[in-house]
Scaffold this motif. Sequence first.
Motif, PDB file in Angstrom:
ATOM      1  N   ALA A  66      -5.323 -10.927   6.121  1.00 22.79           N
ATOM      2  CA  ALA A  66      -4.496 -11.267   4.955  1.00 22.79           C
ATOM      3  C   ALA A  66      -4.658 -10.243   3.833  1.00 22.79           C
ATOM      4  CB  ALA A  66      -4.847 -12.664   4.449  1.00 22.79           C
ATOM      5  N   SER A  67      -5.863  -9.703   3.675  1.00 21.65           N
ATOM      6  CA  SER A  67      -6.125  -8.767   2.575  1.00 21.65           C
ATOM      7  C   SER A  67      -5.344  -7.464   2.688  1.00 21.65           C
ATOM      8  CB  SER A  67      -7.623  -8.463   2.491  1.00 21.65           C
ATOM      9  OG  SER A  67      -8.017  -7.581   3.529  1.00 21.65           O
ATOM     10  N   CYS A  68      -4.789  -7.188   3.831  1.00 18.35           N
ATOM     11  CA  CYS A  68      -4.065  -5.931   4.036  1.00 18.35           C
ATOM     12  C   CYS A  68      -2.626  -5.982   3.524  1.00 18.35           C
ATOM     13  CB  CYS A  68      -4.064  -5.575   5.524  1.00 18.35           C
ATOM     14  SG  CYS A  68      -5.715  -5.280   6.172  1.00 18.35           S
ATOM     15  N   PHE A  69      -2.117  -7.181   3.228  1.00 20.27           N
ATOM     16  CA  PHE A  69      -0.702  -7.340   2.919  1.00 20.27           C
ATOM     17  C   PHE A  69      -0.439  -7.635   1.444  1.00 20.27           C
ATOM     18  CE2 PHE A  69      -1.094  -8.136   7.412  1.00 20.27           C
ATOM     19  CZ  PHE A  69      -0.041  -7.409   7.923  1.00 20.27           C
ATOM     20  N   ALA A  70       0.701  -7.143   0.964  1.00 21.20           N
ATOM     21  CA  ALA A  70       1.168  -7.442  -0.388  1.00 21.20           C
ATOM     22  C   ALA A  70       1.638  -8.895  -0.440  1.00 21.20           C
ATOM     23  CB  ALA A  70       2.318  -6.503  -0.754  1.00 21.20           C
ATOM     24  N   PRO A  71       1.636  -9.490  -1.632  1.00 18.51           N
ATOM     25  CA  PRO A  71       2.035 -10.903  -1.752  1.00 18.51           C
ATOM     26  C   PRO A  71       3.463 -11.185  -1.295  1.00 18.51           C
ATOM     27  CG  PRO A  71       1.119 -10.082  -3.826  1.00 18.51           C
ATOM     28  CD  PRO A  71       1.214  -8.919  -2.892  1.00 18.51           C
ATOM     29  N   ASP A  72       4.320 -10.193  -1.349  1.00 21.10           N
ATOM     30  CA  ASP A  72       5.730 -10.388  -0.987  1.00 21.10           C
ATOM     31  C   ASP A  72       6.139  -9.406   0.111  1.00 21.10           C
ATOM     32  OD1 ASP A  72       5.447  -8.169  -2.581  1.00 21.10           O
ATOM     33  OD2 ASP A  72       7.228  -8.557  -3.787  1.00 21.10           O
ATOM     34  N   ALA A  73       5.372  -9.386   1.181  1.00 18.52           N
ATOM     35  CA  ALA A  73       5.662  -8.464   2.283  1.00 18.52           C
ATOM     36  C   ALA A  73       6.931  -8.887   3.016  1.00 18.52           C
ATOM     37  CB  ALA A  73       4.479  -8.426   3.250  1.00 18.52           C
ATOM     38  N   ARG A  74       7.521  -7.938   3.721  1.00 21.14           N
ATOM     39  CA  ARG A  74       8.700  -8.210   4.546  1.00 21.14           C
ATOM     40  C   ARG A  74       8.393  -7.787   5.973  1.00 21.14           C
ATOM     41  NH1 ARG A  74      10.440  -6.003  -0.110  1.00 21.14           N
ATOM     42  NH2 ARG A  74      10.585  -3.946   0.802  1.00 21.14           N
ATOM     43  N   ILE A  75       8.893  -8.568   6.927  1.00 20.07           N
ATOM     44  CA  ILE A  75       8.688  -8.243   8.337  1.00 20.07           C
ATOM     45  C   ILE A  75      10.019  -8.306   9.063  1.00 20.07           C
ATOM     46  CG2 ILE A  75       8.086 -10.624   8.933  1.00 20.07           C
ATOM     47  CD1 ILE A  75       6.143  -9.380  11.055  1.00 20.07           C
TER      48      ILE A  75
END
Length: 181
Positions: A66-75
């Motif tokens: 979880a720590s690797c991702f921005a709060p508003d990531a897109r996939i």
Amino acid sequence: MLLVVTHFVLLTVFFPALATSLSAAAPKPNFLSRILLKNNRGKALREAVVYRYFDGVNKKDRDQIASCFAPDARIRDVCGVSNTEREVTPDDLADRCMDFLAAHPDTKVDFYHGPVCGRGDSRWVLAHWYETGTWSGFSCGLYPEGTPLTVEGQTRFLVSDELKITDVVVTRTFSDWEKAL
């Protein structure tokens, strides 16, 4: 202090996998890192974020993932049923990964080609990976079938100057567990 910072930067630039293992928690970019990132000299720092993500998968460490991702990531899962981009939280991504790991508790991720930052001004990090293991765990209401896990894919990760993954584009094969969902 300058010697320690210089040593860490040299490790990060020349040995990103080693630097990642030394700092498994999500680091905030320091002053020197910010200068490198803004001047497009921080490719190894971006690669280290993606190495840290895959390391979290191998360790089954939800918080590290979880720590690797921005709060508003897109996939965008190019091979998915709906080939659409969607916004997700770090918790969404980590929880989904943990569901997968519960179904395949012996999962091991390895690389055909490890995370590499694109050329020029690119902030995209590319990885060609594969996973091995067995569907031997109960997850998402599905009982294990004991089938081997042979999944592979290529993923592009857009890593921000804050050293967070903001976009993920994945092209991959699916496990039997995923097909059964």
